[in-house]
Design a protein around this motif. Structure first.
Motif, short mmCIF file in Angstrom:
data_model
loop_
_atom_site.label_atom_id
_atom_site.label_comp_id
_atom_site.label_asym_id
_atom_site.label_seq_id
_atom_site.Cartn_x
_atom_site.Cartn_y
_atom_site.Cartn_z
N TRP A 184 0.91 -0.52 0.05
CA TRP A 184 0.18 0.32 -0.16
C TRP A 184 1.04 0.91 0.35
N ASP A 185 0.17 2.41 -0.30
CA ASP A 185 1.02 3.62 -0.74
C ASP A 185 0.86 4.41 0.70
N GLY A 186 -0.47 4.15 1.43
CA GLY A 186 -0.07 4.82 2.25
C GLY A 186 -0.98 5.63 2.22
N LYS A 187 -1.55 6.39 1.07
CA LYS A 187 -2.72 7.82 1.39
C LYS A 187 -3.45 6.51 0.56
N GLY A 188 -3.45 6.20 -0.64
CA GLY A 188 -5.33 5.65 -1.69
C GLY A 188 -5.47 5.00 -0.98
N SER A 189 -6.60 4.63 -1.41
CA SER A 189 -8.05 4.19 -0.92
C SER A 189 -7.68 3.00 -0.61
N THR A 190 -7.66 1.91 0.37
CA THR A 190 -6.74 0.53 0.24
C THR A 190 -8.17 -0.61 -0.46
N SER A 227 -4.00 1.95 -5.49
CA SER A 227 -2.27 2.68 -4.16
C SER A 227 -1.92 1.22 -3.87
#
Length: 523
Positions: free
Chosen positions: A504-510, A515
């Motif tokens: 996960w990029d830590g920002k977008g929706s999981t 993301s």
């Protein structure tokens, strides 16, 4: 005359295209008897014949050819070939594998249906015998029947591919431009058998949750019986499985930074069952000491008397997934012992009354199995060089929540291929995708619907090697499975080519695949 030659003779006689489906009933091919050639109109119901599924309407008109193939006097291989209308055919052919011990065309039809709707000629086989492929108790057909075992082991899919290509050539005036095989479970074993034994049959192969190490798998299923069922004190009640899973998820779900009820990479999970052992006696929310011992054994996997690992154990985190551990491992009617018992009775010891002896020896059982059918059933040879030289492409996949066949077994096999061939060369023609939260071939709490057939087709036809495949979780997984309208996507996630995992990029929706990126763990 070969099947292909028979089709060529028909074409030369002037039937460059069978204008009527029924004409195929008169097609003469060696060792083949066509018993029916029937057209189906769009919307017409087609029986499936498995799991109580009613006839389903076809979304594409097609010609359904039924036949019996007899490559040996003892053989009795039932096959079906579904041919879309000429205007709908995409020039491709897809054969599909069976499940369990085969014995019907029900499971193949489940995979043939969506492929037909996408324009493929599709084919399936019962693997040469009648039975209920949904259970592990029906290998009685194999008792003292070496040719039927060979049909099941490798021959049925090969002759089905030859027959289907010949029928395709007779119907359209030319054979398929590209040929594919897609199978899961035993179908995954069948898929890898095709790559190893008949590398020229298919251009692209998809092998899901493969039972390819068949002898070690059956021996491990017998070991599961010993570990989970023999000692009443060690038996883990199904109602305690959610306790186990919850404890594993509490420790490991957040390792990937996303709390979603799924462990992205169970290899990173260090769950110790001792942490949920009852302080004294027994209780509904803890395990007794014997139950902890049994659970540890199931995680570890079977070993022989000398301590050598015979087969992989099971990862933590999927114990309470529907149709997982209760169905395969811990339940009163768990299928692991059923599969193993039927295998040893009918294929190894040729004794319909055989049952697990009290002194059942795993090492000896494996030696006996190798002597009986070691050259027939396994497809775990890591040498795929002939398939590679021919230009074939292979995609393997396995769900991390699989309780039928350990997902670690697919990693073990793929690592063996890479060791044999070299990692870079292997990755040029073969990929493995591990699917978090996915049960045996389908289902489970993770995004469990993904299109490996399209991925391998793009690789074969356009040279687009798949680095990631998008998996989707639907609100109605049955509609998705049956290729029926009405399923709505809930979330998506990329499946990454091994050894990478989704991060996960830590920002977008999981809940959105965009993301996530694919990275090698620890790098």
């Amino acid at each position: 005359m070969t099947l292909a030659a028979g089709a060529g003779a028909l074409l030369a006689a002037g039937a460059a295209h069978a204008a009527d489906c029924a004409d195929l009933a008169g097609l003469k091919l060696k060792n083949a008897t066509i018993t029916s050639a029937k057209p189906y109109a769009t919307g017409e119901g087609v029986e499936i014949g498995v799991f109580g599924i009613p006839p389903l309407p076809t979304m594409k008109a097609f010609c359904r050819v039924e036949a019996t193939l007899r490559p040996t006097p003892a053989s009795n291989i039932k096959v079906e070939v579904w041919l879309p209308a000429s205007s709908d055919w995409n020039g491709r052919f897809m054969a599909t594998g069976n499940g369990g011990y085969g014995g019907s065309l029900g499971q193949p039809r489940l995979a043939m249906r969506p492929a037909l709707h996408r324009g493929y000629v599709t084919a399936g086989t019962d693997l040469g015998h009648s039975g209920d492929g949904s259970t592990g108790e029906d290998a009685s057909w194999a008792l003292n029947q070496p040719e039927l075992i060979r049909d099941f082991g490798y021959r049925a899919n090969h002759v089905t591919a030859e027959f289907a290509k010949a029928v395709t050539a007779a119907y359209y005036g030319s054979g398929p431009k590209y040929s594919y095989f897609h199978g899961c479970s035993d179908g995954g074993r069948e898929a890898l058998m095709e790559a190893q034994r008949y590398p020229g049959d298919f251009d692209g192969i998809v092998a899901g949750a493969p039972a390819n190490a068949w002898l070690r798998l059956m021996t491990s299923m017998a070991w599961t019986w010993k570990s989970a069922h023999v000692n009443p004190a060690s038996m883990i009640p199904d109602e305690k499985l959610p306790v186990i899973q919850a404890a594993a998820l509490a420790l490991c779900d957040k390792i990937d930074g996303v709390e979603d009820g799924v462990i992205e990479d169970p290899r990173a999970c260090r769950f110790d069952p001792h942490t949920i052992q009852c302080k004294s006696g027994d209780g509904p929310d803890c395990l007794t000491a014997p139950q902890v011992t049994a659970l540890r054994a199931l995680y570890q996997g079977p070993r022989d008397a000398g301590g050598k690992q015979l087969f992989a154990g099971f990862p933590a985190g999927g114990e309470a997934v529907p149709n997982a551990w209760p169905l395969w491992i811990t339940g009163a009617k768990a299928q692991h012992p059923g599969f193993a018992r039927s295998f040893f009775r009918n294929m190894v010891y040729s004794d319909p009354a055989w049952d697990f002896p009290a002194d059942f020896d795993l090492g000896k059982a494996l030696v006996d199995a190798k002597a009986a059918v070691g050259d027939i059933l396994p497809s775990d040879n890591p040498d795929l060089s002939a398939f590679h030289r021919r230009g074939g492409k292979l995609i393997m996949f396995h769900g991390w929540a699989d309780a039928a066949i350990s997902p670690y077994a697919s990693i073990e096999y793929f690592d063996a291929v890479r060791a044999k061939t070299g990692a870079a060369k292997t990755d040029s023609f073969a990929r493995l995708f591990m699917a978090p939260g996915v049960s045996h071939c389908l289902g489970g709490p993770g995004p469990n619907t993904f299109d490996m057939l399209e991925a391998v087709a793009k690789w074969v036809e356009k040279g687009q090697a798949p680095d990631r495949v998008i998996a989707t979780k639907y609100d109605n997984e049955y509609a998705s499975l049956l290729d029926m309208p009405g399923a709505k996507p809930l979330r998506t996630r990329p499946l990454c080519a091994y050894p990478k995992i989704a991060v996960w990029d830590g920002k977008g929706s999981t809940d959105e695949a965009a993301s996530f990126t694919c990275k090698v763990p620890g790098k």
